[in-house]
Design a protein around this motif. Structure first.
Motif, PDB file in Angstrom:
ATOM      1  N   PHE A 172       0.832  -1.198   0.000  1.00 51.55           N
ATOM      2  CA  PHE A 172       0.000   0.000   0.000  1.00 51.55           C
ATOM      3  C   PHE A 172       0.870   1.253   0.000  1.00 51.55           C
ATOM      4  O   PHE A 172       0.573   2.229  -0.698  1.00 51.55           O
ATOM      5  CB  PHE A 172      -0.932  -0.007   1.216  1.00 51.55           C
ATOM      6  N   SER A 173       1.962   1.229   0.745  1.00 53.79           N
ATOM      7  CA  SER A 173       2.883   2.362   0.768  1.00 53.79           C
ATOM      8  C   SER A 173       3.436   2.636  -0.632  1.00 53.79           C
ATOM      9  O   SER A 173       3.538   3.800  -1.064  1.00 53.79           O
ATOM     10  CB  SER A 173       4.028   2.083   1.746  1.00 53.79           C
ATOM     11  N   ARG A 219      -2.918  18.543  -9.069  1.00 57.16           N
ATOM     12  CA  ARG A 219      -3.598  18.037  -7.868  1.00 57.16           C
ATOM     13  C   ARG A 219      -2.790  16.882  -7.280  1.00 57.16           C
ATOM     14  O   ARG A 219      -1.958  16.272  -7.945  1.00 57.16           O
ATOM     15  CB  ARG A 219      -4.993  17.532  -8.208  1.00 57.16           C
ATOM     16  N   THR A 220      -3.080  16.563  -6.032  1.00 49.02           N
ATOM     17  CA  THR A 220      -2.428  15.430  -5.366  1.00 49.02           C
ATOM     18  C   THR A 220      -3.458  14.365  -5.079  1.00 49.02           C
ATOM     19  O   THR A 220      -4.544  14.656  -4.562  1.00 49.02           O
ATOM     20  CB  THR A 220      -1.770  15.881  -4.047  1.00 49.02           C
ATOM     21  N   ALA A 221      -3.147  13.131  -5.405  1.00 45.44           N
ATOM     22  CA  ALA A 221      -4.065  12.021  -5.178  1.00 45.44           C
ATOM     23  C   ALA A 221      -4.376  11.876  -3.689  1.00 45.44           C
ATOM     24  O   ALA A 221      -3.481  11.958  -2.846  1.00 45.44           O
ATOM     25  CB  ALA A 221      -3.463  10.725  -5.708  1.00 45.44           C
ATOM     26  N   VAL A 222      -5.642  11.664  -3.377  1.00 51.39           N
ATOM     27  CA  VAL A 222      -6.058  11.455  -1.990  1.00 51.39           C
ATOM     28  C   VAL A 222      -6.005   9.953  -1.705  1.00 51.39           C
ATOM     29  O   VAL A 222      -6.987   9.228  -1.807  1.00 51.39           O
ATOM     30  CB  VAL A 222      -7.467  12.028  -1.738  1.00 51.39           C
ATOM     31  N   LEU A 223      -4.803   9.509  -1.404  1.00 49.93           N
ATOM     32  CA  LEU A 223      -4.583   8.102  -1.061  1.00 49.93           C
ATOM     33  C   LEU A 223      -3.422   8.046  -0.087  1.00 49.93           C
ATOM     34  O   LEU A 223      -2.287   8.405  -0.434  1.00 49.93           O
ATOM     35  CB  LEU A 223      -4.268   7.268  -2.306  1.00 49.93           C
ATOM     36  N   SER A 224      -3.703   7.616   1.130  1.00 48.82           N
ATOM     37  CA  SER A 224      -2.675   7.555   2.167  1.00 48.82           C
ATOM     38  C   SER A 224      -3.212   6.705   3.321  1.00 48.82           C
ATOM     39  O   SER A 224      -4.315   6.152   3.242  1.00 48.82           O
ATOM     40  CB  SER A 224      -2.325   8.957   2.677  1.00 48.82           C
ATOM     41  N   ASP A 225      -2.462   6.640   4.385  1.00 52.65           N
ATOM     42  CA  ASP A 225      -2.930   5.932   5.580  1.00 52.65           C
ATOM     43  C   ASP A 225      -4.173   6.587   6.167  1.00 52.65           C
ATOM     44  O   ASP A 225      -4.881   5.966   6.968  1.00 52.65           O
ATOM     45  CB  ASP A 225      -1.817   5.891   6.640  1.00 52.65           C
ATOM     46  N   LEU A 226      -4.450   7.827   5.781  1.00 53.08           N
ATOM     47  CA  LEU A 226      -5.641   8.518   6.270  1.00 53.08           C
ATOM     48  C   LEU A 226      -6.926   7.948   5.669  1.00 53.08           C
ATOM     49  O   LEU A 226      -8.016   8.248   6.146  1.00 53.08           O
ATOM     50  CB  LEU A 226      -5.551  10.020   5.953  1.00 53.08           C
ATOM     51  N   ASN A 227      -6.796   7.124   4.620  1.00 48.75           N
ATOM     52  CA  ASN A 227      -7.984   6.493   4.022  1.00 48.75           C
ATOM     53  C   ASN A 227      -8.546   5.387   4.901  1.00 48.75           C
ATOM     54  O   ASN A 227      -9.705   4.995   4.734  1.00 48.75           O
ATOM     55  CB  ASN A 227      -7.655   5.912   2.642  1.00 48.75           C
ATOM     56  N   GLY A 228      -7.734   4.864   5.805  1.00 53.57           N
ATOM     57  CA  GLY A 228      -8.197   3.798   6.691  1.00 53.57           C
ATOM     58  C   GLY A 228      -7.203   2.661   6.765  1.00 53.57           C
ATOM     59  O   GLY A 228      -6.144   2.690   6.135  1.00 53.57           O
ATOM     60  N   SER A 229      -7.559   1.645   7.518  1.00 50.04           N
ATOM     61  CA  SER A 229      -6.684   0.495   7.713  1.00 50.04           C
ATOM     62  C   SER A 229      -6.774  -0.460   6.530  1.00 50.04           C
ATOM     63  O   SER A 229      -7.870  -0.745   6.025  1.00 50.04           O
ATOM     64  CB  SER A 229      -7.084  -0.256   8.989  1.00 50.04           C
ATOM     65  N   VAL A 230      -5.623  -0.983   6.094  1.00 52.21           N
ATOM     66  CA  VAL A 230      -5.639  -1.970   5.008  1.00 52.21           C
ATOM     67  C   VAL A 230      -6.199  -3.306   5.494  1.00 52.21           C
ATOM     68  O   VAL A 230      -6.404  -4.214   4.690  1.00 52.21           O
ATOM     69  CB  VAL A 230      -4.234  -2.172   4.391  1.00 52.21           C
ATOM     70  N   ALA A 231      -6.455  -3.420   6.793  1.00 51.44           N
ATOM     71  CA  ALA A 231      -7.063  -4.635   7.337  1.00 51.44           C
ATOM     72  C   ALA A 231      -8.580  -4.503   7.478  1.00 51.44           C
ATOM     73  O   ALA A 231      -9.237  -5.423   7.982  1.00 51.44           O
ATOM     74  CB  ALA A 231      -6.441  -4.970   8.699  1.00 51.44           C
ATOM     75  N   ALA A 232      -9.152  -3.377   7.033  1.00 51.45           N
ATOM     76  CA  ALA A 232     -10.592  -3.155   7.166  1.00 51.45           C
ATOM     77  C   ALA A 232     -11.381  -4.172   6.336  1.00 51.45           C
ATOM     78  O   ALA A 232     -10.979  -4.521   5.229  1.00 51.45           O
ATOM     79  CB  ALA A 232     -10.948  -1.738   6.734  1.00 51.45           C
ATOM     80  N   ARG A 233     -12.504  -4.630   6.876  1.00 53.27           N
ATOM     81  CA  ARG A 233     -13.355  -5.582   6.163  1.00 53.27           C
ATOM     82  C   ARG A 233     -14.398  -4.876   5.309  1.00 53.27           C
ATOM     83  O   ARG A 233     -15.091  -5.508   4.518  1.00 53.27           O
ATOM     84  CB  ARG A 233     -14.052  -6.514   7.160  1.00 53.27           C
ATOM     85  N   ILE A 234     -14.517  -3.559   5.490  1.00 50.49           N
ATOM     86  CA  ILE A 234     -15.551  -2.782   4.802  1.00 50.49           C
ATOM     87  C   ILE A 234     -14.883  -1.660   4.028  1.00 50.49           C
ATOM     88  O   ILE A 234     -14.123  -0.871   4.590  1.00 50.49           O
ATOM     89  CB  ILE A 234     -16.550  -2.173   5.802  1.00 50.49           C
TER      90      ILE A 234
END
Length: 209
Positions: free
Chosen positions: A19-20, A38-53
Motif C-alpha cells: 500500500f505504501s 492536484r495530489t491524489a487522496v490516497l494515504s494511511d488517512l484512508n483507513g486500515s488496510v485490514a478493514a473488512r468494509i
C-alpha cells in the motif's frame, strides 16, 4: 496457533508495504492532464488496510478531501457521511474509504465536476490494486459514478436507481450500492430518511460477511 499469528502479522506487514508503494505511485501519477496540479487522496488517512468494509466515493471534493487529504471530510458531504455511519454504529476506524478518481476534478472556473470517463479509466488500476490490498468482504459504493467504476474491475450491469440499498454479489464480495451523501443528492434524489434506511441495509450486509 503461534505459526498462524505469525503468518497473519507477516501478511499484514506485506500488505502495508504494498500500500505504501501504491501511495507513492499515485502521488507521482501524471496520466490526467487536467489533474497534474492536484495530489491524489490516497494515504494511511484512508483507513486500515485490514478493514473488512470498503466505501468508494466519486472523487475528492474541492473544499473537502482535496484540502484535508481525508476522503469525505471537511465539507457538508463529509459531515453527512459521518452522521450516516454513526447511525449504524460505524466510525472511520472501522472502514477503508477511497474514490473512483483519486484527484479532484474541476471546471475551468474552479467548481467541482464529475470525473470524465478517461479520468476514471486512468484511475481504475489504483482502485483495483487498492481493493486487492485491502481485500474487503463488503464494498459500499456511494453514488452512480462509484458503482459504474467497478465495471472496469469486474463487469456488472447494475444501475443505482434499481440497485440502491440492495445486497448484491460482485467479484466474490458482498456489494451494497447506495447514494452519495452530498447536500444536492439529499435535497433532490435521496432524502435523509431514505439514506438512513439505506445504511440499515449496510448494517445487515455487515452481518453477512
Amino acid at each position: 496457533m503461534s505459526d498462524m499469528n505469525g503468518h497473519r502479522l507477516a501478511s499484514g506487514k506485506f500488505e502495508r508495504v504494498k500500500f505504501s508503494a501504491l501511495i507513492t505511485e499515485a502521488a507521482q501519477c501524471t496520466r490526467c492532464p487536467a489533474m497534474c496540479e492536484r495530489t491524489a487522496v490516497l494515504s494511511d488517512l484512508n483507513g486500515s488496510v485490514a478493514a473488512r468494509i470498503m466505501f468508494i466515493g466519486e472523487a475528492p471534493g474541492r473544499k473537502g478531501a482535496d484540502q484535508t487529504r481525508v476522503p469525505f471530510s471537511g465539507d457538508q458531504s463529509g459531515k453527512n457521511f459521518d452522521r450516516f455511519l454513526a447511525s449504524i454504529g460505524l466510525s472511520r476506524k472501522d472502514i477503508f474509504i477511497t474514490s473512483a478518481a483519486l484527484c479532484n476534478p474541476r471546471t475551468e472556473s474552479g467548481a467541482n465536476r464529475k470525473p470524465s470517463r478517461s479520468e476514471l479509466t486512468n484511475c481504475s488500476s489504483f482502485l483495483q490494486r487498492t481493493m486487492e490490498i485491502v481485500d474487503p468482504a463488503l464494498v459500499v459504493t456511494l453514488g452512480s459514478v462509484a458503482l459504474d467504476a467497478l465495471s472496469a474491475i469486474e463487469p456488472h450491469h447494475l444501475k443505482l436507481q434499481d440497485a440502491a440499498a440492495k445486497i448484491q454479489r460482485w467479484h466474490g464480495r458482498v456489494l451494497v450500492p447506495i447514494y452519495h451523501p452530498s447536500p444536492q443528492v439529499l435535497a433532490s434524489h435521496r432524502r435523509e430518511a431514505q439514506q438512513l434506511a439505506d445504511y440499515k441495509v449496510v448494517a445487515r450486509a455487515i452481518q453477512q460477511v
